[in-house]
Write an enzyme that holds these catalytic residues in place. Sequence first.
Site, PDB file in Angstrom:
ATOM      1  CE  LYS A   1      -4.443   2.392   2.779  1.00 14.00           C
ATOM      2  NZ  LYS A   1      -5.063   2.631   3.758  1.00 14.00           N
TER       3      LYS A   1
ATOM      4  CB  SER B   1      -8.310   3.952   3.212  1.00  7.61           C
ATOM      5  OG  SER B   1      -7.629   3.238   3.372  1.00  7.61           O
TER       6      SER B   1
ATOM      7  CB  SER C   1      -8.810   1.294   5.916  1.00  6.88           C
ATOM      8  OG  SER C   1      -9.206   2.445   6.154  1.00  6.88           O
TER       9      SER C   1
END
Lengths: 485, 96
Positions: free
Chosen positions: A76, A151, A175
């Site tokens: 990420k 997210s 998330s």
Amino acid sequence: MHNKTLAEIARDLEAKNYSSVEVTQHFLDRIKNLDAKFNSFITVTADHALAQAQAADAARAEGKAGPLTGVPIAQKDIFCTQGIKTSCGSKMLDNFISPYDATVVKKFNNAGCVMLGKTNMDEFAMGSSNENSFYGPVVNPWQENTVPGGSSGGSAAAVAARLTPGATGTDTGGSIRQPAALCGITGLKPTYGRVSRYGMVAFASSLDQGGPMTQTAEDAALMLNVMAGFDERDSTSLDVDTPDFTATLNKDLKGMTIGLPKEFFDERLSPEMAKQIDAVKNELTKLGINFKEISLQATALSIPAYYIIAPAECSSNLSRFDGVRFGHRCENPKSLKDLYERSRAEGFGTEVKRRIMIGTYALSAGYYDAYYLKALKIRRLIHNDFENAFTEVDAILGPTTPTPAFKIGEKSDDPISLYLSDIYTTAVNLAGLPGISIPCGQINNLPVGCQLIGPRLQEARLLNIAHQLQQHTDWHKQAPQIEAN
Amino acid sequence: MAITNDEVKKIAQLAGLQVTEADIATYADNLSNILNLVGQMDNADTSEVKPMAHPFDNSARLRADVVSEQDQRDALLAIAPETESGLYLVPKVIEE
């Protein structure tokens, strides 16, 4: 090759069925050919990946390979990578090249894993739809006009589209678990403090936690084995033993008791979602698990408490972005104040600014007690509810989200309705507990997930339950049909 | 709880964010809605409850006072927007 799990790729590399360079090139080609549609990567690090793959193959030839040597993964874009852009989904960090590696990145490098690239995300991890990225929204591979969740939406979409066998995510209020559910993959949020936050761009420091996003629970265990562990450089890292999370995957579940919080199964839960959770219950019953109704009364207030605590911590953490030492700086500042205010106004997106403002307000003189302190007290009540529940049950089961993936644009004008999609996930962060989302079927051809919550440091138990369920069901094997489109 | 336009300006100033006149009403509206949502917290009686700032109430760990980081001055200055002679440059703060 791309439908293989991380564990299968690791076994194939061990058996020399193919090399790390070959499997890495395969995934790089898939990203190149398919990701224009999904936008799941912000940066693809092809040269870096192939160099790492060559090094992994060389290590294997010398007999120095570990369990995941040569296996490709994605990071990420919130984890700092030395010499490679770390944007955190923000214009503010569009030009930011980290001078150091996050502990998580360093651990994957040391384990011989190959990094394919950095995945898209909501700006500074604030969002539940991945529409808040400076680099544009991510598309859910299951249906083109729907969101992947957020997210960690880029990581979830990339794993679902089989552009990478595994990816890292971070979870502040859901998330990891929410996008995992919406993309039909497995996502684990470990106990707060289990995985180092060093080099992970901070959003809400008392809630943020990194974890794995994979096809299966077994793969999540393999990745967590790399990620977990005490780190001197993270002041809230837990100085506890790290078990081998794969060692207990096959433990018998007979006699275990799982709690069903009545607050998760009230009138707000749609009949379609309730049906999917029932199917999970039936399968787990066959494996010898007992169920018991419990109550987590204070979790009804988890969204209000979360939307004070997280913005409060965010407003403090994001004060470091001032246009002076790194990140975006406005043109021709007239004064220092102008430099701060314009750099921040230009560098941050709407949702980030909204949260900074709410946090600033909640911490300001005259409102601190009414909002911030009140939220911290509710946090204690939520924590106590879980503590009490875990004296009676070994784990807790519920839905991960109220609905499957919603349409792109459907909630983008209404922040509150988006906040409410976190109703089953934020309580877990407030209490610091581990939670895992695993696929449990589909509603209208879109995947949904169920969530297992465990007591502190009991990730191995959650992985054990999830793995056993996945041995007896095939929900986790269902993948979107993307080649045909 | 409604936030006024003047309050938005004050919050933005405290937060070091420039807001345009056009955005102020939207922020006022958004922030008021969020405060209405978090206002539900008043439903809980917390008079006897101790606040919890951190999961498990863990506090920052102490360590021995020894040097653990290497000098990275050049690497850190290299990513700054504007530097000179090893210093960060900002507009003049003190008027002559």
